[in-house]
Design a protein around this motif. Structure first.
Motif, PDB file in Angstrom:
ATOM      1  N   TYR A  61      20.189   5.225  -9.327  1.00 11.47           N
ATOM      2  CA  TYR A  61      19.399   5.322 -10.556  1.00 11.47           C
ATOM      3  C   TYR A  61      19.134   6.784 -10.899  1.00 11.47           C
ATOM      4  O   TYR A  61      19.047   7.635 -10.012  1.00 11.47           O
ATOM      5  CB  TYR A  61      18.066   4.587 -10.389  1.00 11.47           C
ATOM      6  CG  TYR A  61      18.186   3.080 -10.381  1.00 11.47           C
ATOM      7  CD1 TYR A  61      18.313   2.367 -11.567  1.00 11.47           C
ATOM      8  CD2 TYR A  61      18.164   2.377  -9.184  1.00 11.47           C
ATOM      9  CE1 TYR A  61      18.423   0.982 -11.561  1.00 11.47           C
ATOM     10  CE2 TYR A  61      18.280   0.984  -9.173  1.00 11.47           C
ATOM     11  CZ  TYR A  61      18.407   0.294 -10.364  1.00 11.47           C
ATOM     12  OH  TYR A  61      18.527  -1.069 -10.349  1.00 11.47           O
ATOM     13  N   ASP A  62      19.018   7.054 -12.178  1.00 11.69           N
ATOM     14  CA  ASP A  62      18.704   8.410 -12.627  1.00 11.69           C
ATOM     15  C   ASP A  62      17.407   8.885 -11.982  1.00 11.69           C
ATOM     16  O   ASP A  62      16.396   8.165 -12.004  1.00 11.69           O
ATOM     17  CB  ASP A  62      18.553   8.455 -14.152  1.00 11.69           C
ATOM     18  CG  ASP A  62      19.879   8.278 -14.880  1.00 11.69           C
ATOM     19  OD1 ASP A  62      20.933   8.452 -14.226  1.00 11.69           O
ATOM     20  OD2 ASP A  62      19.856   7.977 -16.083  1.00 11.69           O
ATOM     21  N   THR A 121       8.898   5.659 -12.802  1.00 10.04           N
ATOM     22  CA  THR A 121      10.143   6.403 -12.685  1.00 10.04           C
ATOM     23  C   THR A 121      10.277   6.918 -11.251  1.00 10.04           C
ATOM     24  O   THR A 121       9.268   7.028 -10.530  1.00 10.04           O
ATOM     25  CB  THR A 121      10.177   7.619 -13.637  1.00 10.04           C
ATOM     26  OG1 THR A 121       9.179   8.561 -13.213  1.00 10.04           O
ATOM     27  CG2 THR A 121       9.900   7.199 -15.074  1.00 10.04           C
TER      28      THR A 121
END
Length: 217
Positions: free
Chosen positions: A89-90, A207
């Motif tokens: 994932y980023d 995030t």
């Protein structure tokens, strides 16, 4: 920070592997003339390991012999196809870089078969110092059983209550709770925050970079 550590789940937490899992499973189902599933359905099929995935994929009335044949074939096909769409994932690399720089002990505990778990770590995360890497092994209890998580804690020489267990499913949150670790759910994974909160996640990170903020608490 050095008196804390972190254990990551793999699929849906560090890597987005859903498409390759779904493609591989559907190829096998097609070989056996069984119904196929949309990729989105696989979000609820994964998390419990390959045998649970297969059990969720095949028709409910399937016998054990068929399930075993599908499972064996899935492992073969997934080994051939596993890398085509899967990526971290980023933001994951940046987080791992910071954790490594700060000498925070990190590990991976997955219900993905151990062979595939190690293969992914070698492919994507060889630059990072994962001290413990564990996938599903025969005769070893899977998550949410706390046995392996506690073995990792012992290896880290850090108390379980000082270890963040980060994952994307109810299985991960239950593992953390059963291990007396700090349960952290990721918003970007396969299941979503509602399931994580309902199962007792103490923190939900929006995030990957928010993982670093956990060490400020």
């Amino acid at each position: 920070m050095k008196n804390k550590a972190i254990i990551f789940d793999l699929d849906g937490t560090l890597i987005d592997s859903l498409k390759d899992i779904a493609i591989s499973a559907n190829l096998v189902l097609e070989e056996f003339n069984l119904p196929l599933h949309d990729i989105s359905e696989y979000k609820n099929f994964v998390g419990g390991g390959a045998s649970v995935l297969v059990n969720n994929c095949v028709p409910k009335n399937s016998n054990e012999d068929l399930k075993q044949k599908v499972l064996n074939r899935f492992k073969e096909v997934y080994d051939q196809e596993h890398h085509l769409n899967t990526q971290p994932y980023d933001g994951i690399y940046e987080v791992l870089e910071q954790l490594t720089k700060q000498n925070i002990k990190i590990g991976i505990l997955s219900n993905k078969p151990h062979y595939f778990t190690c293969k992914y770590v070698e492919e994507f995360f060889s630059d990072y110092n994962f001290l413990e890497i564990h996938g599903q092994k025969e005769n070893v209890p899977k998550k949410p059983n706390p046995m392996v998580a506690l073995e990792i804690a012992n290896s880290f020489n850090i108390k379980p209550e000082n270890i963040f267990f980060v994952g994307d499913s109810d299985v991960d949150i239950k593992t953390a709770i059963n291990s007396k670790m700090i349960p952290v759910g990721v918003k970007w994974g396969f299941r979503g925050p509602r399931e994580l909160i309902e199962n007792g996640a103490k923190y939900i990170v929006d995030t990957p970079k928010d993982i670093l903020k956990l060490f400020e608490k």
